[in-house]
Motif scaffolding. Structure first.
Motif, mmCIF file in Angstrom:
data_model
loop_
_atom_site.group_PDB
_atom_site.id
_atom_site.type_symbol
_atom_site.label_atom_id
_atom_site.label_comp_id
_atom_site.label_asym_id
_atom_site.label_seq_id
_atom_site.Cartn_x
_atom_site.Cartn_y
_atom_site.Cartn_z
ATOM 1 N N ILE A 19 0.865 -1.174 0.000
ATOM 2 C CA ILE A 19 0.000 0.000 0.000
ATOM 3 C C ILE A 19 0.898 1.220 0.000
ATOM 4 C CG2 ILE A 19 -1.691 1.337 1.325
ATOM 5 C CD1 ILE A 19 -2.521 -1.306 2.682
ATOM 6 N N SER A 20 0.561 2.211 -0.801
ATOM 7 C CA SER A 20 1.272 3.482 -0.756
ATOM 8 C C SER A 20 0.305 4.571 -1.184
ATOM 9 C CB SER A 20 2.496 3.450 -1.673
ATOM 10 O OG SER A 20 3.193 4.681 -1.586
ATOM 11 N N GLU A 21 -0.236 5.286 -0.207
ATOM 12 C CA GLU A 21 -1.196 6.366 -0.481
ATOM 13 C C GLU A 21 -0.690 7.653 0.145
ATOM 14 O OE1 GLU A 21 -3.607 6.332 -2.490
ATOM 15 O OE2 GLU A 21 -4.012 4.203 -2.747
ATOM 16 N N SER A 22 -0.584 8.697 -0.657
ATOM 17 C CA SER A 22 -0.153 9.992 -0.132
ATOM 18 C C SER A 22 -1.313 10.752 0.500
ATOM 19 C CB SER A 22 0.448 10.841 -1.248
ATOM 20 O OG SER A 22 -0.567 11.263 -2.151
ATOM 21 N N PHE A 23 -2.543 10.505 0.038
ATOM 22 C CA PHE A 23 -3.746 11.245 0.435
ATOM 23 C C PHE A 23 -3.668 12.715 0.012
ATOM 24 C CE2 PHE A 23 -3.608 7.959 3.963
ATOM 25 C CZ PHE A 23 -4.522 7.108 3.358
ATOM 26 N N ALA A 24 -2.787 13.031 -0.934
ATOM 27 C CA ALA A 24 -2.648 14.421 -1.388
ATOM 28 C C ALA A 24 -3.894 14.910 -2.112
ATOM 29 C CB ALA A 24 -1.421 14.569 -2.282
ATOM 30 N N THR A 25 -4.529 14.024 -2.885
ATOM 31 C CA THR A 25 -5.694 14.447 -3.675
ATOM 32 C C THR A 25 -6.897 13.528 -3.526
ATOM 33 O OG1 THR A 25 -4.902 13.259 -5.626
ATOM 34 C CG2 THR A 25 -4.239 15.569 -5.414
ATOM 35 N N ALA A 80 6.673 -7.312 8.338
ATOM 36 C CA ALA A 80 6.097 -6.210 7.572
ATOM 37 C C ALA A 80 5.955 -5.008 8.499
ATOM 38 C CB ALA A 80 4.738 -6.616 7.001
ATOM 39 N N TYR A 81 5.901 -3.841 7.888
ATOM 40 C CA TYR A 81 5.833 -2.596 8.657
ATOM 41 C C TYR A 81 4.769 -1.673 8.085
ATOM 42 C CZ TYR A 81 10.192 -4.296 10.496
ATOM 43 O OH TYR A 81 11.131 -5.088 11.105
ATOM 44 N N VAL A 82 4.258 -0.817 8.937
ATOM 45 C CA VAL A 82 3.334 0.239 8.536
ATOM 46 C C VAL A 82 3.994 1.562 8.896
ATOM 47 C CG1 VAL A 82 1.084 1.315 8.948
ATOM 48 C CG2 VAL A 82 1.294 -1.171 8.953
ATOM 49 N N ALA A 83 3.968 2.498 7.956
ATOM 50 C CA ALA A 83 4.531 3.820 8.212
ATOM 51 C C ALA A 83 3.557 4.874 7.701
ATOM 52 C CB ALA A 83 5.884 3.969 7.533
ATOM 53 N N PHE A 84 3.461 5.982 8.416
ATOM 54 C CA PHE A 84 2.684 7.125 7.958
ATOM 55 C C PHE A 84 3.142 8.359 8.714
ATOM 56 C CE2 PHE A 84 0.272 5.096 11.344
ATOM 57 C CZ PHE A 84 -0.180 6.138 12.140
ATOM 58 N N TRP A 173 -7.098 15.217 13.277
ATOM 59 C CA TRP A 173 -6.019 14.283 12.922
ATOM 60 C C TRP A 173 -5.807 14.366 11.424
ATOM 61 C CZ3 TRP A 173 -6.626 8.263 13.663
ATOM 62 C CH2 TRP A 173 -5.402 7.638 13.590
ATOM 63 N N GLU A 174 -4.600 14.707 10.999
ATOM 64 C CA GLU A 174 -4.249 14.723 9.592
ATOM 65 C C GLU A 174 -3.193 13.647 9.350
ATOM 66 O OE1 GLU A 174 -3.042 18.604 8.270
ATOM 67 O OE2 GLU A 174 -4.990 19.488 8.775
ATOM 68 N N VAL A 175 -3.366 12.878 8.254
ATOM 69 C CA VAL A 175 -2.460 11.769 7.945
ATOM 70 C C VAL A 175 -2.056 11.863 6.471
ATOM 71 C CG1 VAL A 175 -2.256 9.258 7.783
ATOM 72 C CG2 VAL A 175 -3.547 10.288 9.671
ATOM 73 N N LYS A 176 -0.790 11.548 6.199
ATOM 74 C CA LYS A 176 -0.309 11.491 4.819
ATOM 75 C C LYS A 176 0.723 10.388 4.683
ATOM 76 C CE LYS A 176 3.254 15.080 5.215
ATOM 77 N NZ LYS A 176 3.734 16.351 4.676
ATOM 78 N N ASN A 177 0.977 10.010 3.442
ATOM 79 C CA ASN A 177 2.046 9.053 3.095
ATOM 80 C C ASN A 177 1.959 7.742 3.871
ATOM 81 O OD1 ASN A 177 2.968 11.008 1.326
ATOM 82 N ND2 ASN A 177 4.281 11.922 2.882
ATOM 83 N N PHE A 178 0.801 7.083 3.760
ATOM 84 C CA PHE A 178 0.579 5.786 4.415
ATOM 85 C C PHE A 178 1.197 4.700 3.554
ATOM 86 C CE2 PHE A 178 -1.475 1.981 5.767
ATOM 87 C CZ PHE A 178 -1.867 2.187 7.073
#
Length: 179
Positions: A19-25, A80-84, A173-178
């Motif tokens: 998974i790689s989502e920036s949530f930019a748009t 496995a890892y999760v990063a955001f 809560w704001e999140v980006k780059n998951f």
């Protein structure tokens, strides 16, 4: 799109990322649900944002809002890892971890309320202030945590960010780059 004359960077997914989502748009492959109240995650400020504070009415509201990943096949994975990246503002320090959770499950079937979620603590940290004392919306904290071992080797692992707001306090809560 452009914000203040700058086009936000879309980070490249690291090799091996499921998974790689920036949530930019947009939410991309993620979906949203509300199990309490009607305060969904939205795309705002090039992030996925959750809040149940209504600024016009100056009210805090009860809410449970979910940002849910697609299922991931970890059948052949031994780690496995999760990063955001995230900012949490206006939260009560004693409820920040409880109200801003990273969760994982292996039985999500479309209803967040009925899945068996496991919390993955990521050290939720409240946002800070700028040098002039204003709320700092530019300094993001980084979460990077291991997926619990009991989910490795499974073929339908789903992650969720679960926001909880109360009538006492509704943080943002704001999140980006998951990834």
């Amino acid at each position: 799109y452009v914000i203040d004359g700058v086009t936000p960077e879309e980070p490249e997914a690291p090799e091996g990322a499921y998974i790689s989502e920036s949530f930019a748009t947009s939410f991309g492959t993620f979906t949203t649900q509300e199990t309490v109240g009607n305060y969904p995650w939205i795309i705002d400020f090039s992030t996925a944002k959750a809040t149940s504070y209504e600024s016009d009415a100056k009210t805090n509201n009860a809410a449970v809002s979910w940002l849910i990943s697609p299922a991931v096949d970890f059948t052949n994975e031994t780690e496995a890892y999760v990063a955001f990246e995230y900012i949490i503002q206006y939260a009560l320090n004693n409820t920040i971890a409880e109200n801003h959770k990273l969760l994982v499950c292996a039985d999500y079937a479309g209803d967040a309320a009925t899945a068996t979620w496991t919390n993955i603590p990521y050290g939720a940290t409240p946002g800070g202030k700028t040098a002039d004392g204003k709320t700092d919306w530019n300094t993001f904290y980084k979460a990077n945590v291991a997926v619990p071992a009991e989910f490795l080797g499974k073929n339908a692992v789903t992650f969720a960010l679960c926001y909880t707001g109360t009538e006492e306090k509704a943080a943002t809560w704001e999140v980006k780059n998951f990834i």
